[in-house]
Design a protein around this motif. Sequence first.
Motif, PDB file in Angstrom:
ATOM      1  N   MET A   1       0.813  -1.192   0.000  1.00  0.00           N
ATOM      2  CA  MET A   1       0.000   0.000   0.000  1.00  0.00           C
ATOM      3  C   MET A   1       0.860   1.261   0.000  1.00  0.00           C
ATOM      4  SD  MET A   1      -3.004   1.047  -0.138  1.00  0.00           S
ATOM      5  CE  MET A   1      -4.469   1.560   0.628  1.00  0.00           C
ATOM      6  N   THR A   2       1.958   1.254   0.721  1.00  0.00           N
ATOM      7  CA  THR A   2       2.798   2.452   0.782  1.00  0.00           C
ATOM      8  C   THR A   2       3.471   2.731  -0.547  1.00  0.00           C
ATOM      9  OG1 THR A   2       4.645   1.147   1.610  1.00  0.00           O
ATOM     10  CG2 THR A   2       3.248   2.237   3.243  1.00  0.00           C
ATOM     11  N   ARG A   3       3.772   1.693  -1.331  1.00  0.00           N
ATOM     12  CA  ARG A   3       4.410   1.887  -2.633  1.00  0.00           C
ATOM     13  C   ARG A   3       3.517   2.708  -3.554  1.00  0.00           C
ATOM     14  NH1 ARG A   3       6.105  -3.154  -6.425  1.00  0.00           N
ATOM     15  NH2 ARG A   3       3.971  -3.729  -5.977  1.00  0.00           N
ATOM     16  N   VAL A   4       2.221   2.528  -3.442  1.00  0.00           N
ATOM     17  CA  VAL A   4       1.251   3.246  -4.270  1.00  0.00           C
ATOM     18  C   VAL A   4       1.308   4.745  -4.008  1.00  0.00           C
ATOM     19  CG1 VAL A   4      -1.221   3.545  -4.653  1.00  0.00           C
ATOM     20  CG2 VAL A   4      -0.288   1.262  -4.424  1.00  0.00           C
ATOM     21  N   TRP A   5       1.539   5.125  -2.780  1.00  0.00           N
ATOM     22  CA  TRP A   5       1.515   6.531  -2.394  1.00  0.00           C
ATOM     23  C   TRP A   5       2.902   7.171  -2.336  1.00  0.00           C
ATOM     24  CZ3 TRP A   5      -2.763   9.125  -2.717  1.00  0.00           C
ATOM     25  CH2 TRP A   5      -3.968   8.429  -2.654  1.00  0.00           C
ATOM     26  N   MET A   6       3.957   6.413  -2.586  1.00  0.00           N
ATOM     27  CA  MET A   6       5.320   6.944  -2.486  1.00  0.00           C
ATOM     28  C   MET A   6       5.544   8.118  -3.438  1.00  0.00           C
ATOM     29  SD  MET A   6       8.093   6.607  -0.758  1.00  0.00           S
ATOM     30  CE  MET A   6       7.948   4.989  -0.072  1.00  0.00           C
ATOM     31  N   SER A   7       5.213   7.955  -4.707  1.00  0.00           N
ATOM     32  CA  SER A   7       5.431   9.017  -5.690  1.00  0.00           C
ATOM     33  C   SER A   7       4.617  10.277  -5.375  1.00  0.00           C
ATOM     34  CB  SER A   7       5.108   8.492  -7.089  1.00  0.00           C
ATOM     35  OG  SER A   7       5.272   9.502  -8.044  1.00  0.00           O
ATOM     36  N   PRO A   8       3.311  10.166  -5.092  1.00  0.00           N
ATOM     37  CA  PRO A   8       2.573  11.387  -4.756  1.00  0.00           C
ATOM     38  C   PRO A   8       3.104  12.100  -3.510  1.00  0.00           C
ATOM     39  CG  PRO A   8       1.049   9.623  -5.286  1.00  0.00           C
ATOM     40  CD  PRO A   8       2.425   9.024  -5.240  1.00  0.00           C
ATOM     41  N   ILE A   9       3.484  11.338  -2.507  1.00  0.00           N
ATOM     42  CA  ILE A   9       4.009  11.959  -1.285  1.00  0.00           C
ATOM     43  C   ILE A   9       5.323  12.677  -1.574  1.00  0.00           C
ATOM     44  CG2 ILE A   9       5.025  11.437   0.979  1.00  0.00           C
ATOM     45  CD1 ILE A   9       2.822   9.258   1.249  1.00  0.00           C
ATOM     46  N   LEU A  10       6.193  12.023  -2.335  1.00  0.00           N
ATOM     47  CA  LEU A  10       7.465  12.667  -2.679  1.00  0.00           C
ATOM     48  C   LEU A  10       7.250  13.931  -3.513  1.00  0.00           C
ATOM     49  CD1 LEU A  10       9.749   9.595  -3.436  1.00  0.00           C
ATOM     50  CD2 LEU A  10       9.867  11.144  -1.483  1.00  0.00           C
ATOM     51  N   LEU A  11       6.270  13.918  -4.398  1.00  0.00           N
ATOM     52  CA  LEU A  11       5.976  15.110  -5.194  1.00  0.00           C
ATOM     53  C   LEU A  11       5.484  16.259  -4.325  1.00  0.00           C
ATOM     54  CD1 LEU A  11       4.401  13.541  -8.382  1.00  0.00           C
ATOM     55  CD2 LEU A  11       6.352  15.093  -8.317  1.00  0.00           C
ATOM     56  N   VAL A  12       4.617  15.983  -3.372  1.00  0.00           N
ATOM     57  CA  VAL A  12       4.131  17.047  -2.479  1.00  0.00           C
ATOM     58  C   VAL A  12       5.275  17.585  -1.626  1.00  0.00           C
ATOM     59  CG1 VAL A  12       2.635  17.536  -0.498  1.00  0.00           C
ATOM     60  CG2 VAL A  12       1.740  16.270  -2.452  1.00  0.00           C
ATOM     61  N   VAL A  54     -11.017  -3.270  -8.433  1.00  0.00           N
ATOM     62  CA  VAL A  54     -11.568  -4.523  -7.921  1.00  0.00           C
ATOM     63  C   VAL A  54     -10.503  -5.596  -8.107  1.00  0.00           C
ATOM     64  CG1 VAL A  54     -13.966  -3.897  -8.397  1.00  0.00           C
ATOM     65  CG2 VAL A  54     -12.648  -5.088 -10.141  1.00  0.00           C
ATOM     66  N   THR A  55     -10.721  -6.744  -7.520  1.00  0.00           N
ATOM     67  CA  THR A  55      -9.768  -7.845  -7.699  1.00  0.00           C
ATOM     68  C   THR A  55      -9.947  -8.433  -9.093  1.00  0.00           C
ATOM     69  OG1 THR A  55     -11.286  -9.517  -6.865  1.00  0.00           O
ATOM     70  CG2 THR A  55      -9.871  -8.418  -5.236  1.00  0.00           C
ATOM     71  N   ALA A  56      -8.944  -9.159  -9.538  1.00  0.00           N
ATOM     72  CA  ALA A  56      -9.012  -9.791 -10.858  1.00  0.00           C
ATOM     73  C   ALA A  56     -10.166 -10.781 -10.924  1.00  0.00           C
ATOM     74  CB  ALA A  56      -7.688 -10.474 -11.182  1.00  0.00           C
ATOM     75  N   ALA A  57     -10.375 -11.524  -9.860  1.00  0.00           N
ATOM     76  CA  ALA A  57     -11.474 -12.500  -9.843  1.00  0.00           C
ATOM     77  C   ALA A  57     -12.824 -11.798  -9.943  1.00  0.00           C
ATOM     78  CB  ALA A  57     -11.398 -13.349  -8.569  1.00  0.00           C
ATOM     79  N   GLU A  58     -12.990 -10.720  -9.202  1.00  0.00           N
ATOM     80  CA  GLU A  58     -14.241  -9.964  -9.248  1.00  0.00           C
ATOM     81  C   GLU A  58     -14.432  -9.315 -10.613  1.00  0.00           C
ATOM     82  OE1 GLU A  58     -17.862  -8.258  -8.007  1.00  0.00           O
ATOM     83  OE2 GLU A  58     -16.708  -9.961  -7.276  1.00  0.00           O
ATOM     84  N   TRP A 100      -0.763  -3.760  -8.416  1.00  0.00           N
ATOM     85  CA  TRP A 100       0.047  -3.651  -7.206  1.00  0.00           C
ATOM     86  C   TRP A 100      -0.739  -4.075  -5.974  1.00  0.00           C
ATOM     87  CZ3 TRP A 100       3.217   1.525  -7.630  1.00  0.00           C
ATOM     88  CH2 TRP A 100       4.280   1.320  -8.518  1.00  0.00           C
ATOM     89  N   ARG A 101      -2.042  -4.052  -6.047  1.00  0.00           N
ATOM     90  CA  ARG A 101      -2.875  -4.474  -4.929  1.00  0.00           C
ATOM     91  C   ARG A 101      -3.313  -5.925  -5.047  1.00  0.00           C
ATOM     92  NH1 ARG A 101      -7.295   0.152  -3.477  1.00  0.00           N
ATOM     93  NH2 ARG A 101      -5.832   1.739  -2.776  1.00  0.00           N
ATOM     94  N   ASP A 102      -3.340  -6.442  -6.272  1.00  0.00           N
ATOM     95  CA  ASP A 102      -3.885  -7.773  -6.510  1.00  0.00           C
ATOM     96  C   ASP A 102      -2.852  -8.670  -7.194  1.00  0.00           C
ATOM     97  OD1 ASP A 102      -5.634  -9.893  -6.764  1.00  0.00           O
ATOM     98  OD2 ASP A 102      -6.608  -9.087  -8.547  1.00  0.00           O
ATOM     99  N   PRO A 103      -2.243  -9.594  -6.464  1.00  0.00           N
ATOM    100  CA  PRO A 103      -1.245 -10.491  -7.057  1.00  0.00           C
ATOM    101  C   PRO A 103      -1.809 -11.329  -8.207  1.00  0.00           C
ATOM    102  CG  PRO A 103      -1.197 -10.649  -4.661  1.00  0.00           C
ATOM    103  CD  PRO A 103      -2.378  -9.809  -5.026  1.00  0.00           C
ATOM    104  N   ALA A 104      -3.082 -11.702  -8.134  1.00  0.00           N
ATOM    105  CA  ALA A 104      -3.678 -12.481  -9.225  1.00  0.00           C
ATOM    106  C   ALA A 104      -3.770 -11.630 -10.491  1.00  0.00           C
ATOM    107  CB  ALA A 104      -5.065 -12.981  -8.821  1.00  0.00           C
ATOM    108  N   GLY A 105      -4.058 -10.346 -10.335  1.00  0.00           N
ATOM    109  CA  GLY A 105      -4.085  -9.442 -11.479  1.00  0.00           C
ATOM    110  C   GLY A 105      -2.704  -9.296 -12.095  1.00  0.00           C
TER     111      GLY A 105
END
Length: 145
Positions: A1-12, A54-58, A100-105
Motif C-alpha cells: 500500500m505504501t508503494r502506491v503513495w510513495m510518488s505522490p508523497i514525494l511530489l508534495v 476490484v480484484t481480478a477475480a471480481e 500492485w494491490r492484486d497479485p492475481a491481477g
Amino acid sequence: MTRVWMSPILLVLSGAAVATGPARSGDPVLAAALLALFVLFAWMTSPLVFPRPVTAAEARRRSAADGRPIVYWRPGCTYCLRLRLRLGRDASRLHWVDIWRDPAGAADVRAANDGDETVPTVLVADRPHTNPDPSWVREQLPPAA
C-alpha cells in the motif's frame, strides 16, 4: 500500500521544498503556484484518478456478466493515466484491476505479456491487448443502457 503513495508523497514534499525558496524571497504567488503544480502532479500519479479497483477475480466475474472490458493498471504509470484521461467518463464503465494491490491481477498481466508486467493491459472477451488506443477501448464498451 505504501508503494502506491510513495510518488505522490514525494511530489508534495518536493513541491513544498521548491516553494520554500520563493516564499522566503518574498514571492508568495510564485511559491503558491509551484506548490499547486506539484500537488496537481501528485494527484495525477495517485490512485485517486482512477475508478475504484476490484480484484481480478471480481473483474472477471463482472465482465462475464456485463461484457465490459477489464483494465489492468498500476499507479504512477503514464500510459495508464493517458488511457484513463482519454476515456473520460467512459472509464467508469470498465473494470479496473490495480496489479500492485492484486497479485492475481499481476499474474494475469505477466501471463499475457511474456512475463512482463506491462500495463495498461485490457482484457476484451478473454483476449489481452497491451497498451491499446483509448478510442479502440471505447469502441469495445457495450452500449449504455
